[in-house]
Design a protein around this motif. Sequence first.
Motif, PDB file in Angstrom:
ATOM      1  N   ASP A   1     -40.074  -2.312 -12.758  1.00 18.00           N
ATOM      2  CA  ASP A   1     -40.298  -0.920 -13.115  1.00 18.00           C
ATOM      3  C   ASP A   1     -39.145  -0.034 -12.642  1.00 18.00           C
ATOM      4  O   ASP A   1     -38.782   0.942 -13.295  1.00 18.00           O
ATOM      5  N   GLY A   2     -38.563  -0.391 -11.500  1.00 16.68           N
ATOM      6  CA  GLY A   2     -37.483   0.420 -10.944  1.00 16.68           C
ATOM      7  C   GLY A   2     -36.117   0.153 -11.570  1.00 16.68           C
ATOM      8  O   GLY A   2     -35.173   0.908 -11.353  1.00 16.68           O
ATOM      9  N   LEU A   3     -36.011  -0.939 -12.354  1.00 17.77           N
ATOM     10  CA  LEU A   3     -34.696  -1.372 -12.832  1.00 17.77           C
ATOM     11  C   LEU A   3     -33.905  -0.299 -13.575  1.00 17.77           C
ATOM     12  O   LEU A   3     -32.715  -0.139 -13.350  1.00 17.77           O
ATOM     13  N   ASP A   4     -34.575   0.438 -14.465  1.00 15.97           N
ATOM     14  CA  ASP A   4     -33.832   1.443 -15.222  1.00 15.97           C
ATOM     15  C   ASP A   4     -33.893   2.825 -14.567  1.00 15.97           C
ATOM     16  O   ASP A   4     -33.518   3.816 -15.160  1.00 15.97           O
ATOM     17  N   LYS A   5     -34.396   2.865 -13.326  1.00 13.82           N
ATOM     18  CA  LYS A   5     -34.464   4.152 -12.629  1.00 13.82           C
ATOM     19  C   LYS A   5     -33.733   4.133 -11.303  1.00 13.82           C
ATOM     20  O   LYS A   5     -33.179   5.124 -10.871  1.00 13.82           O
ATOM     21  N   ARG A   6     -33.790   2.997 -10.632  1.00 11.40           N
ATOM     22  CA  ARG A   6     -33.312   2.986  -9.245  1.00 11.40           C
ATOM     23  C   ARG A   6     -32.277   1.901  -9.009  1.00 11.40           C
ATOM     24  O   ARG A   6     -32.453   0.764  -9.422  1.00 11.40           O
ATOM     25  N   HIS A   7     -31.256   2.279  -8.305  1.00 11.75           N
ATOM     26  CA  HIS A   7     -30.185   1.355  -8.019  1.00 11.75           C
ATOM     27  C   HIS A   7     -30.642   0.212  -7.103  1.00 11.75           C
ATOM     28  O   HIS A   7     -30.259  -0.934  -7.291  1.00 11.75           O
ATOM     29  N   ASP A   8     -31.480   0.521  -6.113  1.00 16.78           N
ATOM     30  CA  ASP A   8     -31.884  -0.517  -5.152  1.00 16.78           C
ATOM     31  C   ASP A   8     -32.708  -1.623  -5.813  1.00 16.78           C
ATOM     32  O   ASP A   8     -32.616  -2.782  -5.425  1.00 16.78           O
TER      33      ASP A   8
END
Length: 292
Positions: free
Chosen positions: A208-215
């Motif tokens: 879920d974080g892949l396209d939003k968060r660098h970490d």
Amino acid sequence: QAKEQGRDGWRFFSEEIHEQARRRLDITNGLRQAIERNEFQVRFQPILCAQSQIIRGAELLLRWFQSGGEVSPAHFIPIAEMSGSIVPIGKWVFHQACLAERQWRELFGVEAPYVSVNVSARQLNDESLVEEFRRLLDETGADPNRIVLELTETSLMSDVIFNLSVLNQLARLGLRVAVDDFGTGYSSLAQLLRLPLSKLKIDREFVDGLDKRHDSRAIVHAVCSMARAMNLQVIAEGVENASQFGYLRDLGCDYVQGFYFHRPLPPEEFLALLHESSAAGRLASSDDLYAL
Ligand code: C2E
Ligand code: MG
Ligand code: MG
Ligand code: MG
């Protein structure tokens, strides 16, 4: 007046709690009879090779249709774990997985997908588990090498020494083990890697974080490189869009699973999908033989 309101508020609150407790009790009792009443169904969610998008496996997900309607596994599984009914339910589920493996292999041979099934920690504590799984494998003629047991990271870490011994016995039967919801527990990697593992399933949270968060990208990248070094396969779950899929493929993730590709499907629909894919030459070819 304020005092009275406070009291009403309290009464409302306690009625709410009472209602919740009753609902839990209904579920606990309902679960005891759910198998004999034929209230369970299974769904299969395809797991695809990230490079070729060929269907290589499917996760079996349990559905419960109670007289009141469908109850979500996120709600009833924890209750089944607490009350112990997860033990008979888990055996029923494993039986369904064996039947599916056998059926798919009869229909599609080497192209057949593997079946992945969720097992809760509570089941590992049941001393008849290994014997029962062995019996179900024999009885159905299912190939244990093509059945994956998914255990969550948190449940595996609850008692590593004990789990290690049970998982080794299950691995000796030929069954594969995957760590589910990987990355959400706070486990010692060294401890976790002592277990006989074949696969890591990266939790939806990171996808879920892949396209939003660098970490998230850094974490997924690190997990994929580590897995490669350890000879483990990585599956990403909860893939919902093309951009997440793009990242996963580029980061070296082996398999993908999620609504972007397919929802969990009723058995007939999953079979229809396999037939369709097979006819289009879109199932695993023999040179692509699964290294499960
Ligand atoms: P899980 O094993 O991590 O299964 C993945 C869950 O994510 C499934 O929810 C699946 O429907 C959902 N999912 C898959 N792709 C996507 C997506 O792209 N987006 C979103 N938002 N969700 C996606 P489900 O079927 O509701 O199951 C929830 C959990 O209940 C499972 O999580 C598993 O822990 C447990 N469970 C389900 N069936 C069984 C079972 O037979 N035995 C045991 N012990 N637990 C089960
Ligand atoms: Mg799972
Ligand atoms: Mg999961
Ligand atoms: Mg999950």
